[in-house]
Write a protein that holds these residues in place. Structure first.
Motif, mmCIF file in Angstrom:
data_model
loop_
_atom_site.group_PDB
_atom_site.id
_atom_site.type_symbol
_atom_site.label_atom_id
_atom_site.label_comp_id
_atom_site.label_asym_id
_atom_site.label_seq_id
_atom_site.Cartn_x
_atom_site.Cartn_y
_atom_site.Cartn_z
ATOM 1 N N THR A 1 -7.152 -4.940 -5.940
ATOM 2 C CA THR A 1 -7.603 -5.749 -4.819
ATOM 3 C C THR A 1 -6.852 -5.296 -3.580
ATOM 4 O OG1 THR A 1 -8.020 -7.611 -6.286
ATOM 5 C CG2 THR A 1 -7.857 -8.095 -3.947
ATOM 6 N N TYR A 2 -7.586 -4.989 -2.532
ATOM 7 C CA TYR A 2 -6.990 -4.545 -1.278
ATOM 8 C C TYR A 2 -6.264 -5.712 -0.625
ATOM 9 C CZ TYR A 2 -6.694 -2.943 3.557
ATOM 10 O OH TYR A 2 -6.249 -2.598 4.802
ATOM 11 N N GLU A 3 -5.029 -5.470 -0.196
ATOM 12 C CA GLU A 3 -4.261 -6.509 0.484
ATOM 13 C C GLU A 3 -4.270 -6.297 1.988
ATOM 14 O OE1 GLU A 3 0.297 -8.184 0.512
ATOM 15 O OE2 GLU A 3 -0.473 -7.276 -1.328
ATOM 16 N N LYS A 4 -3.742 -5.154 2.438
ATOM 17 C CA LYS A 4 -3.720 -4.848 3.868
ATOM 18 C C LYS A 4 -3.160 -3.443 4.055
ATOM 19 C CE LYS A 4 0.891 -6.653 4.822
ATOM 20 N NZ LYS A 4 1.708 -7.443 5.703
ATOM 21 N N GLU A 5 -3.277 -2.947 5.286
ATOM 22 C CA GLU A 5 -2.679 -1.654 5.630
ATOM 23 C C GLU A 5 -1.165 -1.832 5.762
ATOM 24 O OE1 GLU A 5 -4.344 1.394 6.095
ATOM 25 O OE2 GLU A 5 -6.075 0.286 5.321
ATOM 26 N N ARG A 6 -0.425 -0.813 5.390
ATOM 27 C CA ARG A 6 1.027 -0.845 5.584
ATOM 28 C C ARG A 6 1.339 -0.572 7.046
ATOM 29 N NH1 ARG A 6 3.695 -0.153 0.398
ATOM 30 N NH2 ARG A 6 2.139 0.487 -1.130
ATOM 31 N N GLU A 7 2.379 -1.189 7.555
ATOM 32 C CA GLU A 7 2.771 -1.014 8.953
ATOM 33 C C GLU A 7 3.988 -0.114 9.110
ATOM 34 O OE1 GLU A 7 3.310 -5.045 10.240
ATOM 35 O OE2 GLU A 7 1.207 -5.547 9.921
ATOM 36 N N ASN A 8 4.544 0.348 7.994
ATOM 37 C CA ASN A 8 5.795 1.102 8.007
ATOM 38 C C ASN A 8 5.731 2.355 8.875
ATOM 39 O OD1 ASN A 8 5.308 -0.380 5.482
ATOM 40 N ND2 ASN A 8 7.427 0.158 5.027
ATOM 41 N N LEU A 9 4.664 3.149 8.748
ATOM 42 C CA LEU A 9 4.586 4.405 9.491
ATOM 43 C C LEU A 9 4.496 4.154 10.994
ATOM 44 C CD1 LEU A 9 4.587 7.460 9.285
ATOM 45 C CD2 LEU A 9 2.105 7.381 8.974
ATOM 46 N N ASP A 10 3.725 3.147 11.388
ATOM 47 C CA ASP A 10 3.629 2.824 12.814
ATOM 48 C C ASP A 10 4.958 2.312 13.358
ATOM 49 O OD1 ASP A 10 0.965 3.591 12.861
ATOM 50 O OD2 ASP A 10 0.223 1.555 12.522
ATOM 51 N N ARG A 11 5.680 1.505 12.578
ATOM 52 C CA ARG A 11 7.003 1.026 13.016
ATOM 53 C C ARG A 11 7.974 2.187 13.131
ATOM 54 N NH1 ARG A 11 6.268 -3.560 9.330
ATOM 55 N NH2 ARG A 11 7.638 -2.504 7.887
ATOM 56 N N TRP A 12 7.946 3.101 12.150
ATOM 57 C CA TRP A 12 8.809 4.289 12.171
ATOM 58 C C TRP A 12 8.538 5.095 13.432
ATOM 59 C CZ3 TRP A 12 7.361 9.456 12.135
ATOM 60 C CH2 TRP A 12 8.386 10.381 11.897
ATOM 61 N N ALA A 13 7.257 5.311 13.756
ATOM 62 C CA ALA A 13 6.879 6.089 14.932
ATOM 63 C C ALA A 13 7.351 5.399 16.214
ATOM 64 C CB ALA A 13 5.370 6.321 14.963
ATOM 65 N N ALA A 14 7.224 4.088 16.271
ATOM 66 C CA ALA A 14 7.641 3.344 17.466
ATOM 67 C C ALA A 14 9.147 3.477 17.697
ATOM 68 C CB ALA A 14 7.245 1.872 17.350
ATOM 69 N N VAL A 15 9.923 3.432 16.632
ATOM 70 C CA VAL A 15 11.376 3.580 16.752
ATOM 71 C C VAL A 15 11.736 5.003 17.192
ATOM 72 C CG1 VAL A 15 13.536 3.643 15.422
ATOM 73 C CG2 VAL A 15 11.937 1.735 15.124
ATOM 74 N N LYS A 16 11.063 6.001 16.622
ATOM 75 C CA LYS A 16 11.341 7.396 16.956
ATOM 76 C C LYS A 16 10.929 7.731 18.390
ATOM 77 C CE LYS A 16 12.571 9.917 13.220
ATOM 78 N NZ LYS A 16 13.866 10.552 13.248
ATOM 79 N N GLY A 17 9.771 7.212 18.821
ATOM 80 C CA GLY A 17 9.227 7.603 20.116
ATOM 81 C C GLY A 17 8.661 9.010 20.045
ATOM 82 N N GLN A 18 7.898 9.403 21.048
ATOM 83 C CA GLN A 18 7.243 10.708 21.002
ATOM 84 C C GLN A 18 8.231 11.863 20.882
ATOM 85 O OE1 GLN A 18 3.923 11.124 20.636
ATOM 86 N NE2 GLN A 18 4.333 13.301 20.344
ATOM 87 N N SER A 19 9.320 11.832 21.639
ATOM 88 C CA SER A 19 10.270 12.956 21.568
ATOM 89 C C SER A 19 10.966 13.004 20.207
ATOM 90 C CB SER A 19 11.289 12.889 22.703
ATOM 91 O OG SER A 19 12.072 11.718 22.605
ATOM 92 N N GLY A 20 11.278 11.851 19.641
ATOM 93 C CA GLY A 20 11.885 11.814 18.311
ATOM 94 C C GLY A 20 10.930 12.314 17.233
ATOM 95 N N ILE A 21 9.656 11.992 17.403
ATOM 96 C CA ILE A 21 8.654 12.472 16.448
ATOM 97 C C ILE A 21 8.523 13.985 16.536
ATOM 98 C CG2 ILE A 21 6.168 12.459 15.940
ATOM 99 C CD1 ILE A 21 6.213 9.459 16.810
ATOM 100 N N GLU A 22 8.510 14.518 17.746
ATOM 101 C CA GLU A 22 8.410 15.964 17.913
ATOM 102 C C GLU A 22 9.633 16.673 17.329
ATOM 103 O OE1 GLU A 22 7.293 16.922 21.945
ATOM 104 O OE2 GLU A 22 5.529 15.606 21.809
#
Length: 184
Positions: free
Chosen positions: A142-163
């Motif tokens: 049964t589908y519960e929901k999408e995980r938010e972990n990757l989006d939170r990780w990206a927000a903390v890193k920011g674009q320069s941190g992701i690059e």
């Protein structure tokens, strides 16, 4: 039970739209086989023989490396809710990097120009075989929901941190193949 199709029809497209997850499989003739799960929120049907998906940052970039060397890719959907079915798309893929003209074209046309933080590239699959099978062996979930972990990780890193992360983890595959994430 198994059926082959040369392209997607409306019934097969409807099946794809109802799924929550898909898996990509790729390899070169002498590399490890890579299989990755992805959310169908990131997938769009381009036409009866093409799909494209937003490829978010991951710990590796195997699919991109394999597409540069060989291009063979399979995308698989399997019903974990409702009637059983598996659907596979067999074809050749290409990675559309942020610096590519096709990247902007496909991003605008299929994702309203929205490149979410953490998205590193688009992957386009042109397929010449659609194969369905019964899926009787796939368990029900049964589908519960999408995980938010990757989006939170990206927000903390920011674009320069992701690059910086891409530079560290996504330039080469685990087999030492170039991914093309940064154009030379």
């Amino acid at each position: 039970m198994a059926k082959d199709f040369l392209s997607l029809d409306e019934h097969l497209k409807d099946f794809i739209f109802r799924q929550k997850v898909f898996f990509t499989g790729s390899a070169t003739s002498d590399s490890r086989v890579n299989i990755s799960p992805r959310s169908t929120e990131c997938l769009r049907i381009v036409d009866d023989n093409s799909v494209v998906y937003l490829d978010k940052t991951g710990s590796g970039n195997e699919t991109a490396a394999h597409m540069l060397v060989d291009g063979r890719m399979t995308i698989m959907f399997c019903a974990v809710e409702g009637p059983p079915r598996i659907l596979r798309l067999y074809g050749k893929g290409e990675v559309l990097h942020r610096s590519d003209d096709k990247f902007t074209l496909f991003l605008n046309r299929h994702f309203d120009g929205d490149a979410p933080l953490g998205m590193r590239q688009l992957v386009l699959l042109h397929f010449d075989l659609v194969k369905t099978s019964c899926g009787y062996g796939v368990p029900l979930f049964t589908y519960e929901k999408e995980r938010e972990n990757l989006d939170r990780w990206a927000a903390v890193k920011g674009q320069s941190g992701i690059e910086e992360y891409w530079q560290e983890k996504n330039v080469e595959s685990m087999d030492g193949l170039k991914t093309g994430i940064f154009k030379d």
